[in-house]
Design a protein around this motif. Structure first.
Motif, PDB file in Angstrom:
ATOM      1  N   THR A  78     -56.056  33.649  23.499  1.00 57.75           N
ATOM      2  CA  THR A  78     -55.792  32.893  24.386  1.00 57.75           C
ATOM      3  C   THR A  78     -55.201  33.313  26.141  1.00 57.75           C
ATOM      4  OG1 THR A  78     -55.998  31.361  22.996  1.00 57.75           O
ATOM      5  CG2 THR A  78     -55.788  30.153  24.940  1.00 57.75           C
ATOM      6  N   ARG A  79     -54.129  33.611  26.059  1.00 53.02           N
ATOM      7  CA  ARG A  79     -53.141  33.848  27.006  1.00 53.02           C
ATOM      8  C   ARG A  79     -54.558  34.928  28.121  1.00 53.02           C
ATOM      9  NH1 ARG A  79     -48.978  33.912  24.357  1.00 53.02           N
ATOM     10  NH2 ARG A  79     -48.581  36.349  24.052  1.00 53.02           N
ATOM     11  N   ALA A  80     -54.857  36.002  27.283  1.00 54.71           N
ATOM     12  CA  ALA A  80     -55.364  37.180  27.587  1.00 54.71           C
ATOM     13  C   ALA A  80     -57.219  36.651  28.585  1.00 54.71           C
ATOM     14  CB  ALA A  80     -55.817  38.445  27.056  1.00 54.71           C
ATOM     15  N   ASP A  81     -57.410  35.480  27.259  1.00 56.14           N
ATOM     16  CA  ASP A  81     -58.764  34.826  27.976  1.00 56.14           C
ATOM     17  C   ASP A  81     -58.368  33.971  29.376  1.00 56.14           C
ATOM     18  OD1 ASP A  81     -61.941  34.287  27.448  1.00 56.14           O
ATOM     19  OD2 ASP A  81     -61.075  32.697  26.815  1.00 56.14           O
ATOM     20  N   ALA A  82     -57.030  33.533  29.445  1.00 60.80           N
ATOM     21  CA  ALA A  82     -56.969  32.615  30.987  1.00 60.80           C
ATOM     22  C   ALA A  82     -57.092  33.749  31.953  1.00 60.80           C
ATOM     23  CB  ALA A  82     -55.291  31.856  30.340  1.00 60.80           C
ATOM     24  N   ALA A  83     -56.580  34.674  31.858  1.00 60.04           N
ATOM     25  CA  ALA A  83     -55.844  35.492  33.156  1.00 60.04           C
ATOM     26  C   ALA A  83     -57.279  36.669  33.321  1.00 60.04           C
ATOM     27  CB  ALA A  83     -55.538  37.299  32.145  1.00 60.04           C
ATOM     28  N   LEU A  84     -58.622  36.192  32.306  1.00 59.75           N
ATOM     29  CA  LEU A  84     -59.620  36.777  33.235  1.00 59.75           C
ATOM     30  C   LEU A  84     -60.337  36.182  33.215  1.00 59.75           C
ATOM     31  CD1 LEU A  84     -62.130  38.238  31.653  1.00 59.75           C
ATOM     32  CD2 LEU A  84     -62.841  37.278  30.261  1.00 59.75           C
ATOM     33  N   TYR A  85     -60.158  34.605  32.875  1.00 56.23           N
ATOM     34  CA  TYR A  85     -60.532  33.365  33.552  1.00 56.23           C
ATOM     35  C   TYR A  85     -60.312  33.461  35.415  1.00 56.23           C
ATOM     36  CZ  TYR A  85     -61.539  28.675  35.337  1.00 56.23           C
ATOM     37  OH  TYR A  85     -61.945  27.455  35.968  1.00 56.23           O
ATOM     38  N   GLU A  86     -59.330  33.791  35.158  1.00 57.03           N
ATOM     39  CA  GLU A  86     -58.785  33.517  37.085  1.00 57.03           C
ATOM     40  C   GLU A  86     -58.970  35.289  37.690  1.00 57.03           C
ATOM     41  OE1 GLU A  86     -53.874  34.441  38.947  1.00 57.03           O
ATOM     42  OE2 GLU A  86     -54.232  34.370  36.307  1.00 57.03           O
ATOM     43  N   ALA A  87     -59.223  36.148  36.736  1.00 51.16           N
ATOM     44  CA  ALA A  87     -59.492  37.709  37.438  1.00 51.16           C
ATOM     45  C   ALA A  87     -61.726  36.881  38.142  1.00 51.16           C
ATOM     46  CB  ALA A  87     -59.570  38.976  36.461  1.00 51.16           C
ATOM     47  N   LYS A  88     -61.662  36.458  37.240  1.00 48.71           N
ATOM     48  CA  LYS A  88     -63.234  35.506  38.055  1.00 48.71           C
ATOM     49  C   LYS A  88     -63.539  34.525  38.710  1.00 48.71           C
ATOM     50  CE  LYS A  88     -66.240  37.001  34.010  1.00 48.71           C
ATOM     51  NZ  LYS A  88     -66.898  38.236  34.153  1.00 48.71           N
ATOM     52  N   GLU A  89     -62.518  33.765  38.866  1.00 52.18           N
ATOM     53  CA  GLU A  89     -62.108  32.632  39.724  1.00 52.18           C
ATOM     54  C   GLU A  89     -61.664  33.347  40.914  1.00 52.18           C
ATOM     55  OE1 GLU A  89     -62.220  28.759  39.466  1.00 52.18           O
ATOM     56  OE2 GLU A  89     -64.253  30.058  38.474  1.00 52.18           O
ATOM     57  N   ASN A  90     -60.805  34.739  40.949  1.00 51.43           N
ATOM     58  CA  ASN A  90     -60.454  35.480  42.372  1.00 51.43           C
ATOM     59  C   ASN A  90     -60.878  36.136  42.672  1.00 51.43           C
ATOM     60  OD1 ASN A  90     -58.135  33.747  42.417  1.00 51.43           O
ATOM     61  ND2 ASN A  90     -56.627  35.663  40.429  1.00 51.43           N
ATOM     62  N   GLY A  91     -62.716  36.003  42.591  1.00 46.46           N
ATOM     63  CA  GLY A  91     -63.136  36.938  43.224  1.00 46.46           C
ATOM     64  C   GLY A  91     -64.277  38.229  42.496  1.00 46.46           C
TER      65      GLY A  91
END
Length: 527
Positions: free
Chosen positions: A497-510
Motif C-alpha cells: 500500500t505504501r509503495a502504491d501510494a508512492a507510485l501515485y505520487e510519482a504519477k502526480e509529479n509528472g
C-alpha cells in the motif's frame, strides 16, 4: 409341410450358429489384436511418464546448480544463520538445526574461513529452491548440497541427531561421481544404486558438480527412492506384466511384478532377467517374441537407463477369450478412456507448469506472490534483514492501446517484462499483478538500495525502443514507488500500500520518476 418347415427352421438355426461362430472368431481375433495394442500403448505411456518424472529431477538439479552459481556470486550474502553453526561433540562434528529452513551438518571441526562461511551461506540460501524442487515430485527423497569442506545442507529437514554428514559419505557414489577424478568434464551424473545413510532405503542420485571457476567445491544432488519409482510402475501395470528399469550399470532401478525382487535390496539385472531379454534391441513400434514371452524395450532420452516390459503370451490368449462378446466393446471404451486420460494428463501438466506464471510475460503471477510472501517475511524476521517493495506501471498505457492497438500494448508489456528479468537478481521476486502493473520484492535490500535499483530500471526502460510494422519507433516510460517492509508488518499488504501510494505520487509529479514511500504512510484513496 411340418417336416419341411422344421428343416427350414433347422437350416436357419444352423446358418445362425455358423454366423455366430464366425463372429466369435472375428471378435476373438480382434480382441487379441486390441489387447496387444493396448499393452503397447500402456508401455509407451508408462515409459513416457517415467521419463518425465526423471527429467523433472534432471531439470531440478540443473536449476539448483544454476541458482547456486548466481547466489555464490553475491558476496553480500548474510551470515546470520552460519553464525549459529555449533559443535555437537568432541569428535569435531558441527550442525545448524533450523526446522523452518533446513539443516546443515558436517565433520572435521567448524572453520571460520571466510570462503567456507560464504559457501555455507550459499547452501542455506539454496534451501528455498530445494523446497520448490521437492514440490515438483514427491518421489524426490532428499535434495542437498555437499561440500568438499566437509559439510552438507539438505532438505527436507532432519534433526542433526537423526542425520549427520560424515566422512563415510565421501566414499559413496553420490560424492565420488561429482569429483574431478571421476567427472573431469563437470557434467550431470547418475550414480549406481546405494543405500541411504540410515541403511533403510535404496536410492539413486542425480547430481551436478559445483565449481568456483576451476576450483571444485561440491555437488548439488537429488536422491530418488527406488521404492517410490517401483510403486509408480505398479500403479501403471494395468495388464499385470513385468516392468523393469535397468541402469547403465546393469542394476535394477525400479520394477513391478518381478519375481524375486525386493525394493530394500540392490539387484543386478542379470540376477532376475535372462540374458536374452537384457540383450533385446529397443522396440519403438512393437514387441519382440522370445519363446513364451513378448518383450518391449524402451530407451530414454538423456537418461542412461532402459525400460523392459515382459508379458506371457498365454496370458494374452486367455484374456482375449475372456473378452469375447460384450467385453470387446468394453475394451474399446476403455481404450478411448485411456486416450482421453492421456490428453487430460498432458493438459494437467501444462496447467501445473503455467499455474504460477503469467502466460504473456512468463513472470510470476499473484498466486505465486501469495505463496511466497509469508516465507520471505519469516526469513526477514529470523535474519533481521530487510525487504523492499517496488510497485510500477507503464505511464499513459491507455493512450498506447488507444493509439496503436492492444497488440502493440502487449508488445510493450512483454518488452518491459524482459527488461525486468535482465535488471533483477535471481533472489528477487518479480510479478505481474495485472494489466500494466508490476511488483518486485527485493530481499536483503533496504530502502536506498531499492530506490537505486528502481532508478536504474527506470533509466533502462527509458532507453527502450519498439519498432512498429510501419517503421514508427515507440518509446515509453514507467513510474515507480518504493517502500520498505516494516519489521512489525503482519504481511506485505501495508508495504505494498505504501509503495502504491508512492507510485501515485510519482504519477502526480509528472510520471517517469521514482518516489519513496513516507514512513508508516496510511492508505491513499484512488484518484
Amino acid at each position: 409341410m411340418k417336416e419341411n418347415r422344421f428343416n427350414k427352421e433347422a437350416f436357419y438355426i444352423n446358418i445362425l450358429i455358423g454366423l455366430l461362430s464366425v463372429v466369435m472368431i472375428v471378435v476373438g481375433y480382434q480382441t487379441l489384436t486390441s489387447q496387444s495394442n493396448n499393452i503397447r500403448i500402456e508401455v509407451d505411456n508408462t515409459a513416457n511418464e517415467f521419463e518425465t518424472r526423471i527429467k523433472t529431477g534432471i531439470g531440478s538439479v540443473l536449476s539448483l546448480y544454476a541458482a547456486a552459481g548466481e547466489i555464490y556470486k553475491n558476496q553480500d550474502i548474510p551470515l546470520a544463520y552460519v553464525a549459529k553453526v555449533h559443535g555437537v561433540n568432541v569428535q569435531g562434528d558441527f550442525a545448524l538445526d533450523e526446522p523452518t529452513l533446513s539443516n546443515l551438518t558436517g565433520f572435521g571441526g567448524f572453520t571460520s574461513s571466510k570462503k567456507v562461511l560464504h559457501e555455507m551461506a550459499t547452501s542455506l540460501a539454496l534451501t528455498t529452491y530445494f523446497a520448490i524442487a521437492k514440490g515438483l515430485n514427491k518421489s524426490f527423497k532428499q535434495i542437498y548440497y555437499a561440500s568438499k569442506h566437509n559439510f552438507s545442507t539438505s532438505y527436507p529437514f532432519l534433526w542433526s541427531d537423526q542425520f549427520m554428514w560424515h566422512a563415510e559419505m565421501l566414499e559413496k557414489p553420490l560424492w565420488q561421481y561429482a569429483t574431478p577424478a571421476l567427472n573431469p568434464e563437470k557434467k550431470l551424473f547418475f550414480t549406481p544404486l546405494h543405500k541411504s545413510a540410515q541403511k533403510e532405503k535404496v536410492l539413486v542420485t542425480i547430481g551436478h558438480p559445483f565449481y568456483d571457476k576451476n576450483e571444485f567445491l561440491g555437488t548439488v544432488n537429488l536422491d530418488i527412492a527406488v521404492a517410490l519409482e517401483s510403486a509408480f510402475l505398479e500403479s501403471k501395470n494395468l495388464h499385470h506384466g513385468t516392468y523393469v528399469v535397468v541402469s547403465q550399470n546393469n542394476e535394477i532401478v525400479a520394477a513391478s511384478n518381478l519375481k524375486g525382487y525386493d525394493v530394500e535390496k540392490i539387484f543386478r539385472a542379470s540376477q532376475l532377467l535372462s540374458r536374452e531379454i537384457l540383450e533385446s534391441a529397443v522396440t519403438d513400434n512393437g514387441h519382440l517374441s522370445l519363446g513364451s514371452h513378448y518383450v518391449y524395450v524402451k530407451a530414454f532420452e538423456d537418461i542412461p537407463w532402459k525400460l523392459y516390459y515382459v508379458k506371457e503370451k498365454l496370458d494374452i490368449y486367455v484374456n482375449s477369450l475372456y473378452y469375447v462378446g460384450m467385453m470387446f466393446v468394453v475394451i474399446l471404451l476403455l481404450f478411448r478412456v485411456k486416450t482421453l486420460i492421456k490428453r487430460l494428463s498432458a493438459s494437467r501438466n501444462e496447467l501445473e507448469q503455467q499455474a504460477l506464471t503469467d502466460p504473456m510475460t512468463k513472470l510470476y503471477n499473484r498466486r505465486y506472490l501469495s505463496e511466497i510472501t509469508d516465507h520471505l517475511l519469516g526469513l526477514m524476521r529470523r535474519n533481521r534483514s530487510h525487504i523492499t517493495v517496488v510497485m510500477l506501471d507503464i505511464d499513459k498505457f491507455k493512450n498506447i492501446n488507444d493509439t496503436y492497438g492492444h497488440q502493440v500494448g502487449d508488445d510493450v508489456i512483454i518488452a518491459l517484462a524482459q527488461t525486468l528479468k535482465k535488471s533483477t537478481r535471481v533472489s528477487d521476486v518479480t510479478c505481474r499483478l495485472g494489466g500494466e502493473e508490476f511488483l518486485i520484492l527485493l530481499p536483503e535490500t533496504v530502502m536506498e538500495g531499492g530506490y537505486a535499483m528502481a532508478e536504474t530500471l527506470r533509466r533502462e526502460v527509458e532507453k527502450l525502443v519498439i519498432t512498429l510494422d510501419d517503421g514508427t519507433e515507440l518509446r515509453f516510460t514507467i513510474s515507480l514507488g518504493v517502500a520498505e517492509v516494516n519489521r512489525d508488518d503482519k504481511n506485505f499488504d501495508a508495504a505494498m500500500t505504501r509503495a502504491d501510494a508512492a507510485l501515485y505520487e510519482a504519477k502526480e509529479n509528472g510520471r517517469n520518476r521514482v518516489c519513496r514511500a513516507k514512513p508508516f504512510e496510511g492508505t491513499m484513496s484512488e484518484s
